[in-house]
Design a protein around this motif. Structure first.
Motif, mmCIF file in Angstrom:
data_model
loop_
_atom_site.group_PDB
_atom_site.id
_atom_site.type_symbol
_atom_site.label_atom_id
_atom_site.label_comp_id
_atom_site.label_asym_id
_atom_site.label_seq_id
_atom_site.Cartn_x
_atom_site.Cartn_y
_atom_site.Cartn_z
ATOM 1 N N UNK A 180 16.978 42.982 -25.654
ATOM 2 C CA UNK A 180 16.683 44.317 -25.118
ATOM 3 C C UNK A 180 15.646 44.232 -24.005
ATOM 4 N N UNK A 181 15.850 44.996 -22.954
ATOM 5 C CA UNK A 181 14.852 45.065 -21.886
ATOM 6 C C UNK A 181 13.648 45.869 -22.362
ATOM 7 N N UNK A 182 12.473 45.456 -21.923
ATOM 8 C CA UNK A 182 11.265 46.237 -22.187
ATOM 9 C C UNK A 182 11.167 47.286 -21.080
ATOM 10 N N UNK A 183 11.562 48.493 -21.412
ATOM 11 C CA UNK A 183 11.608 49.576 -20.431
ATOM 12 C C UNK A 183 11.252 50.884 -21.124
ATOM 13 N N UNK A 184 11.584 52.000 -20.471
ATOM 14 C CA UNK A 184 11.237 53.304 -21.028
ATOM 15 C C UNK A 184 11.867 53.530 -22.399
ATOM 16 N N UNK A 185 13.105 53.038 -22.587
ATOM 17 C CA UNK A 185 13.778 53.205 -23.870
ATOM 18 C C UNK A 185 13.043 52.431 -24.967
ATOM 19 N N UNK A 186 12.691 51.196 -24.673
ATOM 20 C CA UNK A 186 11.935 50.389 -25.635
ATOM 21 C C UNK A 186 10.621 51.066 -25.999
ATOM 22 N N UNK B 267 25.601 23.466 -12.368
ATOM 23 C CA UNK B 267 25.922 24.478 -13.358
ATOM 24 C C UNK B 267 25.833 25.866 -12.721
ATOM 25 N N UNK B 268 26.630 26.789 -13.199
ATOM 26 C CA UNK B 268 26.506 28.180 -12.759
ATOM 27 C C UNK B 268 26.287 29.090 -13.971
ATOM 28 N N UNK B 269 25.688 28.525 -15.018
ATOM 29 C CA UNK B 269 25.408 29.277 -16.231
ATOM 30 C C UNK B 269 24.097 30.050 -16.042
ATOM 31 N N UNK B 270 24.156 31.150 -15.365
ATOM 32 C CA UNK B 270 22.965 31.946 -15.094
ATOM 33 C C UNK B 270 22.755 32.997 -16.185
ATOM 34 N N UNK B 271 21.499 33.286 -16.440
ATOM 35 C CA UNK B 271 21.189 34.454 -17.262
ATOM 36 C C UNK B 271 21.560 35.701 -16.465
ATOM 37 N N UNK B 272 21.910 36.767 -17.175
ATOM 38 C CA UNK B 272 22.387 37.982 -16.523
ATOM 39 C C UNK B 272 21.617 39.200 -17.020
ATOM 40 N N UNK B 273 21.486 40.168 -16.158
ATOM 41 C CA UNK B 273 20.913 41.461 -16.539
ATOM 42 C C UNK B 273 21.946 42.543 -16.258
ATOM 43 N N UNK B 274 22.209 43.351 -17.266
ATOM 44 C CA UNK B 274 23.164 44.452 -17.141
ATOM 45 C C UNK B 274 22.399 45.774 -17.173
ATOM 46 N N UNK B 275 22.631 46.599 -16.177
ATOM 47 C CA UNK B 275 21.944 47.890 -16.049
ATOM 48 C C UNK B 275 22.989 48.994 -16.213
ATOM 49 N N UNK B 276 23.011 49.607 -17.405
ATOM 50 C CA UNK B 276 24.054 50.586 -17.709
ATOM 51 C C UNK B 276 23.869 51.901 -16.964
ATOM 52 N N UNK C 298 22.363 54.373 -26.378
ATOM 53 C CA UNK C 298 20.957 54.587 -26.055
ATOM 54 C C UNK C 298 20.330 53.455 -25.264
ATOM 55 N N UNK C 299 20.960 52.284 -25.245
ATOM 56 C CA UNK C 299 20.434 51.128 -24.514
ATOM 57 C C UNK C 299 20.733 51.273 -23.028
ATOM 58 N N UNK C 300 19.706 51.159 -22.199
ATOM 59 C CA UNK C 300 19.879 51.305 -20.754
ATOM 60 C C UNK C 300 20.051 49.961 -20.050
ATOM 61 N N UNK C 301 19.402 48.918 -20.557
ATOM 62 C CA UNK C 301 19.464 47.610 -19.902
ATOM 63 C C UNK C 301 19.586 46.512 -20.955
ATOM 64 N N UNK C 302 20.412 45.514 -20.653
ATOM 65 C CA UNK C 302 20.659 44.399 -21.564
ATOM 66 C C UNK C 302 20.487 43.088 -20.816
ATOM 67 N N UNK C 303 19.695 42.176 -21.387
ATOM 68 C CA UNK C 303 19.545 40.832 -20.833
ATOM 69 C C UNK C 303 20.424 39.868 -21.613
ATOM 70 N N UNK C 304 21.126 39.006 -20.900
ATOM 71 C CA UNK C 304 21.917 37.940 -21.508
ATOM 72 C C UNK C 304 21.276 36.622 -21.094
ATOM 73 N N UNK C 305 20.507 36.032 -22.000
ATOM 74 C CA UNK C 305 19.747 34.823 -21.698
ATOM 75 C C UNK C 305 20.576 33.581 -21.979
ATOM 76 N N UNK C 306 20.523 32.619 -21.041
ATOM 77 C CA UNK C 306 21.417 31.466 -21.090
ATOM 78 C C UNK C 306 20.897 30.311 -21.940
ATOM 79 N N UNK C 307 19.749 30.479 -22.613
ATOM 80 C CA UNK C 307 19.160 29.437 -23.455
ATOM 81 C C UNK C 307 18.801 28.191 -22.655
#
Length: 605
Positions: free
Chosen positions: A180-186, A106-115, A126-135
């Protein structure tokens, strides 16, 4: 003297202004809110599935999949429900799950997007980082979502979350959970400031045992913010307090942590501080006081197995073809009826294998897919000694709380509240049925999913569902609290997690299952409210809530579904307090003017 005509003209102007502010402006699509934190309702709209379209150079995408464990950042453009953000960074994410998928076909990886990686002024509402979890490891696709929902209901600071359907260069990748990423924005959004110290413990020191007075010796505390001022942190003082019986209220938010551990215990989330792993949590120090932040719940509801390890029976699509390691024992060697495996005092069922062993059909347990939801070890997980594969003494934060009679009484009070109000069959069923209505057709069309649509539907209601788990688990909690049921903690006989490098090759064709049965849907499921798909999983027809035909985003980043329906458009609109105040003032002025005219007319002027 004021003429009646002037009064009526004034009234007409006020009325027009009121209409513009309260009705016209929101529907224009103009962002009338200070968008610093508007991502919570726009990006993470729980009433719909958000579309995430990733555009990335084909060679970069191929390289990212080929070398997934390197987590190398690549440049991409992202369109989220028609909102296009260019020049963002994207990479694979995860730890054991990442390695497990990397060792499969499988190549169904979770992804992290850093805007804001390439441009620190850039964000998505306002969101700086987004996680896409593959379940990964969750055939229900709901464990993490529901866990966050319950944490929110308990008043804990929780990352925003909702489901998202992902495409890459126009091709479907499937249904993911956006978190949502736990970061400064959170931190700024939930605590009012982000100038404190954010820790993500994982490694040496993550158990919060005292090592020394030198914070550098705690190499696994994972400081994420304010690194340059670490000498000002009260981390060492907090460690001393919880280990030596000091005044812990001076250094930790006791009430919040009691609520956290009560809920974590109730939903049997053992891939956490409460097992030998001692990870998947954040600590945030603000003004010398530490708060705890929930994180990573795909193995909650007992999905991590007894003893702090991934486990349970694996169910894969019927056409799954799993390859065994060359040096693995044969199924004949393993499947002896009298053969037992250590599982912290809980005997495993035949076919369950520890440490990456093979189940029937050659399924490698290292994949860690969620197993029997109704396992007794999960339903009756101890609430008095709520640890697995470890001890309270080796968990000083939890031990400091539960060794205090006052705090333990409060913890038990929260458990009772959870069992009677939150982790109830009715509450969980309300959530699962809503998710079934929203997600089933997306699950059916998902070309990379790990499990079947039938397994997803099975989790909605019935004997092996999440609501049934909630019913039996809450009953067990109440019995344990009353003393009617006594459960010994699974603190011994822990089995280590398999080394991903030793799990062998996996060959898992991720295809749309052929055994989907619409009759398995919940009784109140209305297919007309969800988008139909043809036998190849291609999208066709109408979208949910009266939406129009599915269309790819245009070159200008136009919406995926241009006619999503009034309800969804309203849900995506955010109006700030100033707009509401302006509308209210206009309305008051209108009423005053009307009263003035009535009084004016009575005088015959």
């Amino acid at each position: 003297m004021i003429k009646t005509r002037v009064v009526y003209i004034s009234m007409a102007i006020l009325l027009l202004l009121f209409v513009v502010v309260s009705a016209v402006l929101p529907k224009t699509g103009i962002e009338t809110k200070n968008t610093e934190f508007s991502y919570e309702s726009i990006v993470f709209n729980k009433n719909k599935v958000t579309t995430v379209d990733i555009e990335i150079a084909e060679e970069d995408w191929a390289d990212m999949l080929e070398s997934a464990t390197d987590k190398e950042l690549k440049q991409a453009n992202i369109t989220v429900d028609g909102k296009r953000i260019e020049n963002v960074a994207i990479r694979t994410k995860g730890s054991s799950s990442l390695n497990s998928v990397a060792n499969s076909d499988s190549d169904r990886y979770s992804l992290k997007i850093d805007f804001d990686y390439y441009d620190d002024t850039q964000s998505l509402y306002g969101l700086k980082k987004l996680n896409l979890n593959n379940n990964f490891s969750d055939s229900t696709l709901m464990r993490e979502y529901i866990s966050y929902e319950l944490m929110e209901q308990m008043g804990l600071p929780t990352p925003a979350h909702s489901y998202m359907y992902v495409t890459v260069n126009g091709e479907d990748r499937g249904l993911f959970l956006g978190v949502e990423a736990v970061d400064e924005t959170f931190l700024a959004n939930n605590y009012g400031s982000n100038d404190g110290f954010l820790f993500k413990p994982d490694g040496t020191g993550s158990d919060l045992k005292y090592i020394s007075d030198d914070i550098a010796d705690y190499t696994g505390i994972g400081l994420k913010t304010n690194e340059g001022n670490v000498d000002q942190s009260k981390f060492i003082d907090m460690i001393k307090a919880i280990n030596n019986g000091g005044n812990i209220e001076k250094y930790i938010d006791v009430d919040e942590m009691l609520r956290y551990f009560a809920m974590n215990t109730a939903i049997v989330n053992l891939d956490s501080y409460q097992s030998n792993m001692k990870h998947n949590y954040y600590l945030y120090e603000k003004d010398g006081v530490f708060s705890i932040i929930p994180w990573d719940y795909n193995m909650s509801f007992g999905g991590f197995g007894g003893g702090g390890r991934m486990g349970g029976n694996i169910q894969m699509p019927a056409d799954a073809n799993m390859k065994a390691p060359e040096d693995a024992q044969t199924n004949e060697q393993l499947d002896k009826p009298d053969m037992e495996f250590p599982n912290n005092g809980v005997q495993q069922q035949q076919g369950e294998r520890p440490n990456g062993g093979l189940d029937k059909g050659g399924i490698n347990m290292g994949m860690g897919m969620s197993g029997d939801l109704m396992a007794d070890s999960a339903i009756n997980f101890s609430v008095t000694t709520p640890v697995s594969g470890t001890t309270l003494e080796d968990s000083p934060l939890l031990n400091a709380l539960l060794s205090n009679e006052e705090y333990r009484a409060k913890y038990e009070g929260y458990l009772e509240e959870i069992a009677t109000n939150y982790l109830t069959e009715e509450n969980i069923q309300n959530i699962t049925k809503k998710l079934a209505l929203l997600l089933t057709t997306y699950v059916e069309a998902d070309p990379t999913k790990f499990s079947t649509t039938e397994q997803f539907i099975e989790a909605v209601e019935g004997e092996k569902s999440l609501p049934e788990f909630a019913k039996q688990r809450s009953e067990s909690i109440l019995k344990q609290l009353s003393g009617e049921l006594v459960v010994e903690a699974t603190t011994q006989g822990n089995m280590a997690m398999p080394n991903p490098g030793e799990m062998g090759d996996m060959n898992i064709p991720m295809q749309r299952p052929d055994d989907f049965d619409p009759n398995q849907m919940p009784e109140d499921f209305d297919p007309s409210q969800a988008p139909p798909f043809n036998q190849n999983g291609d999208k066709q027809g109408d979208r949910p809530n009266g939406g129009g035909p599915m269309q790819r985003p245009d070159k200008n980043g136009g919406p995926m579904w241009p006619n999503q329906g009034d309800e969804q458009l309203k849900q995506g609109t955010v109006i700030d307090k100033n707009t509401i105040l302006t509308a209210a003032v206009c309305f008051v002025l209108l009423i005053v003017a009307l009263l003035f005219v009535l009084k004016f007319n009575r005088r015959g002027r």
